[in-house]
Write a protein that holds these residues in place. Structure first.
Motif, mmCIF file in Angstrom:
data_model
loop_
_atom_site.group_PDB
_atom_site.id
_atom_site.type_symbol
_atom_site.label_atom_id
_atom_site.label_comp_id
_atom_site.label_asym_id
_atom_site.label_seq_id
_atom_site.Cartn_x
_atom_site.Cartn_y
_atom_site.Cartn_z
ATOM 1 N N ALA A 245 4.246 -2.851 0.821
ATOM 2 C CA ALA A 245 3.870 -2.094 2.019
ATOM 3 C C ALA A 245 2.426 -1.612 1.967
ATOM 4 C CB ALA A 245 4.810 -0.898 2.187
ATOM 5 N N PHE A 246 1.864 -1.533 0.773
ATOM 6 C CA PHE A 246 0.531 -0.958 0.619
ATOM 7 C C PHE A 246 -0.527 -1.997 0.249
ATOM 8 C CE2 PHE A 246 3.725 2.258 -0.188
ATOM 9 C CZ PHE A 246 3.304 3.291 0.625
ATOM 10 N N LYS A 247 -0.096 -3.198 -0.091
ATOM 11 C CA LYS A 247 -1.035 -4.280 -0.407
ATOM 12 C C LYS A 247 -1.651 -4.798 0.881
ATOM 13 C CE LYS A 247 0.595 -8.368 -1.208
ATOM 14 N NZ LYS A 247 1.350 -9.475 -1.828
ATOM 15 N N PRO A 248 -2.988 -4.891 0.986
ATOM 16 C CA PRO A 248 -3.612 -5.420 2.201
ATOM 17 C C PRO A 248 -3.124 -6.835 2.494
ATOM 18 C CG PRO A 248 -5.248 -4.401 0.770
ATOM 19 C CD PRO A 248 -3.978 -4.493 -0.027
ATOM 20 N N SER A 249 -2.923 -7.128 3.751
ATOM 21 C CA SER A 249 -2.425 -8.451 4.127
ATOM 22 C C SER A 249 -3.529 -9.498 4.155
ATOM 23 C CB SER A 249 -1.752 -8.388 5.505
ATOM 24 O OG SER A 249 -2.685 -7.963 6.500
ATOM 25 N N TRP A 348 9.744 -2.075 3.811
ATOM 26 C CA TRP A 348 8.402 -2.129 3.226
ATOM 27 C C TRP A 348 7.464 -2.976 4.077
ATOM 28 C CZ3 TRP A 348 9.197 1.909 0.840
ATOM 29 C CH2 TRP A 348 10.384 2.141 0.144
ATOM 30 N N GLN A 349 7.202 -2.472 5.271
ATOM 31 C CA GLN A 349 6.345 -3.164 6.240
ATOM 32 C C GLN A 349 4.872 -2.965 5.893
ATOM 33 O OE1 GLN A 349 7.338 -3.097 10.567
ATOM 34 N NE2 GLN A 349 5.384 -2.035 10.779
ATOM 35 N N ASN A 350 4.097 -4.061 5.957
ATOM 36 C CA ASN A 350 2.673 -3.957 5.615
ATOM 37 C C ASN A 350 1.807 -3.748 6.847
ATOM 38 O OD1 ASN A 350 2.467 -6.454 6.863
ATOM 39 N ND2 ASN A 350 2.005 -7.591 5.002
ATOM 40 N N ASP A 351 0.487 -3.807 6.662
ATOM 41 C CA ASP A 351 -0.433 -3.521 7.751
ATOM 42 C C ASP A 351 -0.439 -4.588 8.846
ATOM 43 O OD1 ASP A 351 -1.654 -5.551 6.366
ATOM 44 O OD2 ASP A 351 -3.467 -4.431 5.863
ATOM 45 N N ALA A 352 0.213 -5.719 8.580
ATOM 46 C CA ALA A 352 0.304 -6.787 9.582
ATOM 47 C C ALA A 352 1.660 -6.795 10.279
ATOM 48 C CB ALA A 352 0.048 -8.144 8.928
#
Length: 545
Positions: A245-249, A348-352
């Motif tokens: 969730a925190f790793k840049p896409s 755990w949704q990421n920035d994308a």
């Protein structure tokens, strides 16, 4: 997963003499299994080459000895007879299986290889071991023999799997095909959500708020409620899928390859965003939302007990963890808490807006042929025969109508392979069906149905868990050579990572940033920098070719 590569002390090389090309009759059945009985002959044959082999030869094949109580003679049982009555008769071959203790397989293989006494077909799950053999000239090159005898085999595996057997640009191993690639899942007590009228959380913020609600309202009415169950289990201490969730896409390929060269559920200290994942866990701990004794739960048994006793609201584990017979988490939970329900979720949704999940690579074991073998061509023909879908079906299930019944295209076991000479010492008969690391029916949907059928009472739940676990799936970057610095420092750095996580998660929020930097520098000084540098070096070398 990283495994420390064992070194060969010596290899006695014997020049490879390939016998004149054997003509191979590649059997394919047009109706039913490869044979109706273990002694039968497949019908509807097609030939890879024009004529049948003339001289009789013996092919030796490794088989894991798992020491299972009641197991049959590993070189004389239902499965070995099937192999010899089918492949053996078709190719004028006797196949002898050489048992190797599963727990000592690398040590035993090293001894056999060093003495020039290894079977014609051997295997390991350890890439580093294979690489050592390649570097020391102990393995046969397989490119030309695969081209000549491996049409069915190469078609079954495909380039995406075969590439894992390439070293220095040449094919030295035949990787098995892993059919289940899912890694972990996050599970939550749906009955708790329903009782509080809460929706299924789909983001980290929603998940956090749900954990707060679980703590404050205690929907299970239990003593010592634990909203989020967590354990710092060896041998791979980490944060599960939370870092996703925190790793840049938008990581570049090189950043992804070098900063996340190991699975996301392990500690990736240099991975962008990993510090934010640690901060998230620190926030949950200081709010009283995670297992208070996580750092001393060295084997995860405390967490299993807490989940089974109905104290835990959510937790991360193997994609199918709650449905397994051992430790029987969901079965025990339902006994202890009637009406309890666990479901897999995707918070755990990421920035994308994606829910990425780092699963297993598509390769299973590495199947290799010693350079000292005089039967490399025959070994590839054996694997090529095994790649036939009808052979796979038989090796994984036995006789239709006796050992299994086909229901809606999925084999349902009758229980005859649990004992006696038909006993499978491992699921799906992996020890004899070398190419398929998991159920293989030639269709992903049928595979999923067959996999779920292996969890009696939880079939629908398992099928759904597999679907959730494969949403936005990806595998790690493929390296054609292992990281020697990682092999050297892996054990020490893994232990250090566990200590670091424990200190960081329980630290005061105001001290976290400074402590994080200090501990990561310590990690880098104790071997982490060498590992990182070698990944960068290997990436550049691999992409300069």
């Amino acid at each position: 997963m990283k495994t420390k590569a064992l070194k060969l002390t010596s290899i006695l090389l014997v020049a490879l003499t390939i016998a004149s090309a054997l003509a191979a009759c590649q059997s394919k059945s047009s109706n039913g299994s490869a044979s109706d009985t273990p002694g039968g002959t497949a019908s509807g044959t097609t030939n890879d080459t024009a004529s049948a082999p003339k001289e009789h030869r013996t092919l030796t094949v490794e088989v894991f000895d798992r020491g299972k109580p009641g197991q049959p003679d590993l070189n004389n049982n239902f499965w070995t007879k099937y192999v010899n009555d089918n492949f053996g008769k078709q190719f004028n071959v006797t196949v002898n299986f050489v048992p190797v203790p599963r727990a000592q397989e690398v040590d035993k293989l090293n001894v056999l290889m060093a003495a020039g006494q290894a079977p014609d077909i051997v295997f390991t799950y350890n890439q580093g071991v294979v690489y050592n053999y390649v570097q020391q000239g102990g393995l046969a090159e397989l490119d030309s023999v695969l081209q000549q005898y491996g049409a069915t085999l190469t078609n079954y595996l495909g380039d995406d799997v075969l590439k894992y057997g390439k070293f220095n640009g040449k094919q030295y191993a035949i990787p098995g095909k892993r059919t289940v690639l899912a890694g972990d899942n996050t599970f939550i007590r749906k009955d708790w959500l329903d009782k509080l009228g809460l929706p299924v959380p789909t983001t980290p913020d929603q998940f956090y708020d749900t954990m707060v609600a679980f703590k404050e309202k205690n929907p299970g009415n239990v003593s010592g409620v634990i909203p989020f169950g967590y354990s710092l289990q060896p041998p791979y201490p980490g944060l599960g899928y939370i870092p996703e969730a925190f790793k840049p896409s938008n990581l570049t390929e090189e950043q992804f390859a070098t900063f996340q060269a190991q699975p996301i559920w392990m500690s990736n200290w240099n991975l962008p965003g990993y510090d934010k994942a640690v901060q998230y866990m620190n926030k949950m701990y200081n709010a009283g939302l995670i297992s208070p004794n996580f750092a001393i739960d060295k084997d995860g048994k405390m967490l299993d007990a807490d989940v089974s006793n109905g104290k835990v609201g959510a937790f991360i584990t193997n994609w199918d963890g709650p449905y397994r017979t051992a430790p029987g988490t969901l079965t025990n939970l339902k006994k202890n808490v009637p009406g309890a329900e666990l479901i897999p979720i995707d918070p755990w949704q990421n920035d994308a807006g994606k829910h990425p999940k780092n699963g297993y690579s598509p390769n299973g074991m590495y199947i290799i042929m010693p350079k000292s073998s005089k039967n490399v061509d025959l070994a590839v023909q054996y694997l090529n025969w095994m790649a036939d879908s009808k052979v796979t079906l038989f090796l994984q299930n036995g006789e239709e109508g006796v050992d299994y019944n086909m229901v809606n295209g999925v084999p349902k076991q009758t229980g005859t392979t649990n004992s006696g000479e038909k006993m499978m010492t491992v699921a799906n008969n992996l020890d004899y069906d070398l190419l398929s690391n998991g159920i293989e029916l030639g269709d992903p949907q049928k595979n999923a149905a067959a996999i779920s059928a292996g969890y009696p009472g939880f079939e629908k739940e398992v099928e759904n868990a597999l679907k959730v676990g494969m949403t936005d799936y990806y595998s790690l970057y493929y390296y054609s050579s292992p990281n020697t610095a990682d092999a050297k420092y892996n054990s020490a750095l893994t232990n250090l990572s566990a200590q670091m996580l424990a200190k960081l998660i329980v630290s005061k929020p105001a001290d976290l940033d400074k402590l994080y930097k200090t501990l990561v520098q310590q990690y880098m000084d104790q071997g982490g920098q060498e590992v990182q540098d070698e990944y960068v070096k290997n990436y550049k070398a691999q992409n300069s070719q």
